[in-house]
Scaffold this active site. Structure first.
Site, PDB file in Angstrom:
ATOM      1  N   ASP A 171       4.353   4.912  -1.586  1.00  0.00           N
ATOM      2  CA  ASP A 171       3.313   4.367  -2.462  1.00  0.00           C
ATOM      3  C   ASP A 171       2.500   5.503  -3.070  1.00  0.00           C
ATOM      4  O   ASP A 171       2.495   6.627  -2.564  1.00  0.00           O
ATOM      5  CB  ASP A 171       2.386   3.453  -1.647  1.00  0.00           C
ATOM      6  CG  ASP A 171       1.533   2.553  -2.529  1.00  0.00           C
ATOM      7  OD1 ASP A 171       1.701   2.580  -3.759  1.00  0.00           O
ATOM      8  OD2 ASP A 171       0.681   1.839  -1.975  1.00  0.00           O
ATOM      9  N   LYS A 172       1.815   5.155  -4.166  1.00  0.00           N
ATOM     10  CA  LYS A 172       0.819   6.080  -4.744  1.00  0.00           C
ATOM     11  C   LYS A 172      -0.501   5.327  -4.783  1.00  0.00           C
ATOM     12  O   LYS A 172      -0.533   4.106  -4.933  1.00  0.00           O
ATOM     13  CB  LYS A 172       1.288   6.602  -6.077  1.00  0.00           C
ATOM     14  CG  LYS A 172       0.816   6.037  -7.416  1.00  0.00           C
ATOM     15  CD  LYS A 172      -0.541   6.364  -7.876  1.00  0.00           C
ATOM     16  CE  LYS A 172      -1.009   5.103  -8.591  1.00  0.00           C
ATOM     17  NZ  LYS A 172      -2.317   5.089  -9.109  1.00  0.00           N
ATOM     18  N   HIS A 173      -1.590   6.051  -4.622  1.00  0.00           N
ATOM     19  CA  HIS A 173      -2.905   5.402  -4.712  1.00  0.00           C
ATOM     20  C   HIS A 173      -3.854   6.333  -5.442  1.00  0.00           C
ATOM     21  O   HIS A 173      -3.763   7.545  -5.315  1.00  0.00           O
ATOM     22  CB  HIS A 173      -3.448   5.103  -3.308  1.00  0.00           C
ATOM     23  CG  HIS A 173      -4.574   4.110  -3.322  1.00  0.00           C
ATOM     24  ND1 HIS A 173      -4.361   2.743  -3.318  1.00  0.00           N
ATOM     25  CD2 HIS A 173      -5.910   4.274  -3.345  1.00  0.00           C
ATOM     26  CE1 HIS A 173      -5.520   2.111  -3.340  1.00  0.00           C
ATOM     27  NE2 HIS A 173      -6.489   3.022  -3.349  1.00  0.00           N
ATOM     28  N   SER A 174      -4.737   5.726  -6.216  1.00  0.00           N
ATOM     29  CA  SER A 174      -5.702   6.521  -6.971  1.00  0.00           C
ATOM     30  C   SER A 174      -7.089   6.306  -6.385  1.00  0.00           C
ATOM     31  O   SER A 174      -7.384   5.225  -5.867  1.00  0.00           O
ATOM     32  CB  SER A 174      -5.661   6.059  -8.430  1.00  0.00           C
ATOM     33  OG  SER A 174      -6.871   6.349  -9.078  1.00  0.00           O
TER      34      SER A 174
ATOM     35  N   THR B  85      -6.441  -2.341  -9.979  1.00  0.00           N
ATOM     36  CA  THR B  85      -5.105  -2.820 -10.339  1.00  0.00           C
ATOM     37  C   THR B  85      -4.957  -4.321 -10.073  1.00  0.00           C
ATOM     38  O   THR B  85      -4.331  -5.051 -10.835  1.00  0.00           O
ATOM     39  CB  THR B  85      -4.059  -2.029  -9.521  1.00  0.00           C
ATOM     40  OG1 THR B  85      -4.225  -0.652  -9.843  1.00  0.00           O
ATOM     41  CG2 THR B  85      -2.640  -2.444  -9.846  1.00  0.00           C
TER      42      THR B  85
ATOM     43  N   ARG C 223     -19.449  -2.366  -0.733  1.00  0.00           N
ATOM     44  CA  ARG C 223     -19.744  -1.039  -1.319  1.00  0.00           C
ATOM     45  C   ARG C 223     -19.782  -1.114  -2.845  1.00  0.00           C
ATOM     46  O   ARG C 223     -20.597  -0.461  -3.491  1.00  0.00           O
ATOM     47  CB  ARG C 223     -18.674  -0.019  -0.884  1.00  0.00           C
ATOM     48  CG  ARG C 223     -18.802   0.421   0.571  1.00  0.00           C
ATOM     49  CD  ARG C 223     -17.573   1.196   1.026  1.00  0.00           C
ATOM     50  NE  ARG C 223     -17.304   2.350   0.214  1.00  0.00           N
ATOM     51  CZ  ARG C 223     -16.090   2.721  -0.214  1.00  0.00           C
ATOM     52  NH1 ARG C 223     -15.015   2.023   0.103  1.00  0.00           N
ATOM     53  NH2 ARG C 223     -15.945   3.804  -0.943  1.00  0.00           N
TER      54      ARG C 223
ATOM     55  N   SER D  88     -11.159   3.928   3.455  1.00  0.00           N
ATOM     56  CA  SER D  88     -10.798   2.744   2.679  1.00  0.00           C
ATOM     57  C   SER D  88      -9.348   2.851   2.203  1.00  0.00           C
ATOM     58  O   SER D  88      -8.530   1.942   2.407  1.00  0.00           O
ATOM     59  CB  SER D  88     -11.747   2.632   1.478  1.00  0.00           C
ATOM     60  OG  SER D  88     -11.248   1.745   0.519  1.00  0.00           O
TER      61      SER D  88
ATOM     62  N   LYS E 217      -5.717   0.957   4.134  1.00  0.00           N
ATOM     63  CA  LYS E 217      -4.799   0.071   3.393  1.00  0.00           C
ATOM     64  C   LYS E 217      -3.380   0.631   3.418  1.00  0.00           C
ATOM     65  O   LYS E 217      -2.417  -0.078   3.611  1.00  0.00           O
ATOM     66  CB  LYS E 217      -5.220  -0.007   1.911  1.00  0.00           C
ATOM     67  CG  LYS E 217      -6.394  -0.900   1.629  1.00  0.00           C
ATOM     68  CD  LYS E 217      -6.520  -1.156   0.130  1.00  0.00           C
ATOM     69  CE  LYS E 217      -7.228  -0.059  -0.640  1.00  0.00           C
ATOM     70  NZ  LYS E 217      -8.660   0.003  -0.507  1.00  0.00           N
ATOM     71  N   LYS E 218      -3.270   1.934   3.167  1.00  0.00           N
ATOM     72  CA  LYS E 218      -1.942   2.536   3.040  1.00  0.00           C
ATOM     73  C   LYS E 218      -1.219   2.564   4.388  1.00  0.00           C
ATOM     74  O   LYS E 218      -0.013   2.383   4.456  1.00  0.00           O
ATOM     75  CB  LYS E 218      -2.056   3.954   2.469  1.00  0.00           C
ATOM     76  CG  LYS E 218      -2.704   3.983   1.087  1.00  0.00           C
ATOM     77  CD  LYS E 218      -1.847   3.362   0.029  1.00  0.00           C
ATOM     78  CE  LYS E 218      -2.541   2.284  -0.736  1.00  0.00           C
ATOM     79  NZ  LYS E 218      -1.725   1.686  -1.802  1.00  0.00           N
TER      80      LYS E 218
HETATM   81  N1  URA Z   1      -9.977   3.217  -3.840  1.00  0.00           N
HETATM   82  C1  URA Z   1     -10.056   2.553  -2.649  1.00  0.00           C
HETATM   83  O1  URA Z   1      -9.127   1.845  -2.269  1.00  0.00           O
HETATM   84  N2  URA Z   1     -11.161   2.706  -1.927  1.00  0.00           N
HETATM   85  C2  URA Z   1     -12.206   3.479  -2.303  1.00  0.00           C
HETATM   86  O2  URA Z   1     -13.167   3.561  -1.579  1.00  0.00           O
HETATM   87  C3  URA Z   1     -12.120   4.162  -3.540  1.00  0.00           C
HETATM   88  C4  URA Z   1     -10.991   4.006  -4.298  1.00  0.00           C
END
Ligand code: URA
Length: 441
Positions: A82-85, A122, A170, A185, A189-190
């Site tokens: 996966d990629k996450h931003s 997303t 938040r 955070s 998830k990842k």
């Molecule tokens: N993306 C996330 O999933 N969490 C954050 O806190 C910031 C960006």
């Protein structure tokens, strides 16, 4: 344990113990901490920070607030990646990259977030597709990933539920820009997705939570360190967010831009660079290619053959969206009531953009949330957004504005004009600012 004592402890700068952090994460997930207590805890961490071990413990506890997806029994023929931003304005990379990676033989269970602060999410973008089920249960997610190659979804109660609630609070309490909270955070998830490899897009600039290179570097190091500690091979690119990424910002507008990209229509070169560099780094980390150059070539093939677009279409259908969505998106996403160009007060060259202000204008148009409970208007936002170095004048607009009413359009036009600084000259920043890779060159 009393929650208020733990908040006071963090407020006064002390480190929390493992059991204290576990207690807080469990209470965030099951609702026994009130919204006020969660927000106070977030604000205490925002000001006092967390040590590396505390941050890893928070990440693990947030992951363990739900399930971790098991993939081994499916015997998938490729790695789960996966990629996450960290979040930006106009950041639609996931929608293109997930099917492009799948076209290269990877399996991509992409657990995405909703809009956060001034940035788009997303998941909100995908929710603009009628019928798309963005929060399927784990069984359906596994089936779609196995059959299609990718599934872009959000957290359910099963996946990192502590983050789901923490993130929403938040978002509306000014507590996003904290390195340990962003790290926990994202990685909770990842990690719950059971990945073999992750690439991080650390955004840097006026539209990012890390608005300067020092913070972006620290965020990259924090994510790589916690990823390593918790057994997730991770690599990171720091990328520019001093301008909107691509040409649009707003939920359905970004879906349309993503479809055009996958069709090879009107491709924004900066967006293309971010998509392919992240993809190539991840394909290499996951062992699907030997070199990043090979990765770029494979990704390009997936685009040119139409395989990536086809996979996106199948993913949308498998998750409940219309079967002909990628061919006829305009049949499913109605335009906003008011669509107008926004011209500058006087002619000039775009020199600097306050990208956060552009994102906030999208939120105010109704494209993002001010309150946890807000419903979104998917149609609103900006497209054809001008970039640094571009000439604008009374005939060349700063952007095309999509709004729900004339009143909203007037306010957003003013906000957009204020966000743009014009001068006699200007140029775009480099797109890829730094590679924080797992491979020393
Ligand atoms: N993306 C996330 O999933 N969490 C954050 O806190 C910031 C960006």
């Amino acid at each position: 344990m009393l929650v208020q004592d733990l908040i006071r402890k963090k407020r006064d700068g002390a480190a929390l113990s493992e059991s204290e952090i576990q207690f807080l994460a469990a209470g965030i997930a099951d609702g026994s901490l009130s919204e006020g207590q969660v927000a106070s805890f977030a604000m205490a961490v925002f000001f006092r920070g967390m040590g590396g071990a505390e941050c890893a413990t928070l990440t693990r506890a947030m992951r363990d607030s739900g399930d971790v997806i098991e993939w081994a029994s499916l015997n998938l023929p490729g790695p789960v990646v996966d990629k996450h931003s960290t979040g930006g304005v106009g950041d639609k990379v996931s929608i293109m990259l997930a099917p492009m990676l799948a076209a290269c033989g990877a399996y991509v269970p992409m657990i995405s977030g909703r809009g956060l602060g001034h940035t788009g999410g997303t998941l909100d973008k995908l929710d603009s597709i009628p019928g798309y089920e963005s929060q399927p249960d784990i069984a359906r997610l596994r089936t779609v990933v196995r059959d299609v190659g990718c599934a872009i979804v959000g957290q359910t109660r099963e996946l990192a539920p502590a983050d789901k609630r923490f993130y929403a609070i938040r978002d509306v309490t000014g507590t996003v820009e904290s390195i340990p909270l962003i790290t926990a955070s994202i990685l909770s998830k990842k990690l719950s997705a059971g990945l073999d490899a992750l690439v991080m897009d650390i955004k840097c600039g006026s539209g990012a939570f890390a608005d300067n290179p020092v913070m972006a570097g620290e965020l990259a190091q924090s994510i790589l360190a916690v990823g390593e500690e918790l057994g997730l091979p991770t690599t990171a690119l720091i990328t520019d967010m001093t301008q909107v990424l691509g040409r649009s910002a707003g939920n359905s507008l970004e879906i349309l831009e993503s479809l055009n990209y996958l069709r090879g229509d009107n491709v924004d070169p900066r967006l293309h660079t971010v998509v392919t560099e992240l993809g190539a780094a991840l394909l290499r980390l996951a062992g699907l290619v030997e070199t990043e150059e090979e990765g770029r070539t494979r990704l390009q093939k997936g685009l040119e053959s139409g395989a990536a677009l086809e996979i996106l279409g199948r993913m949308i259908t498998a998750l409940g969206g219309p079967a002909d969505f990628v061919d006829k998106p305009e049949n499913y996403m109605p335009p906003a009531q008011v669509i107008v160009p926004v011209y500058p007060e006087s002619a000039g060259i775009v020199n600097r953009i306050d990208v956060r202000a552009v994102g906030n204008a999208v939120v105010e148009l109704g494209g993002g949330r001010r309150l946890v409970t807000d419903e979104l208007d998917f149609r609103v936002g900006f497209d054809n957004v001008a970039e640094p170095g571009q000439s604008v004048d009374r005939e060349t607009p700063l952007a095309i504005l999509h709004a729900a009413s004339e009143v909203a359009a007037v306010r957003a036009s003013e906000q957009l004009r204020a966000a743009f600084s014009l001068a006699d000259q200007g140029s775009a920043a480099e797109v890829i600012l730094e590679r924080v890779t797992a491979f020393p060159d």
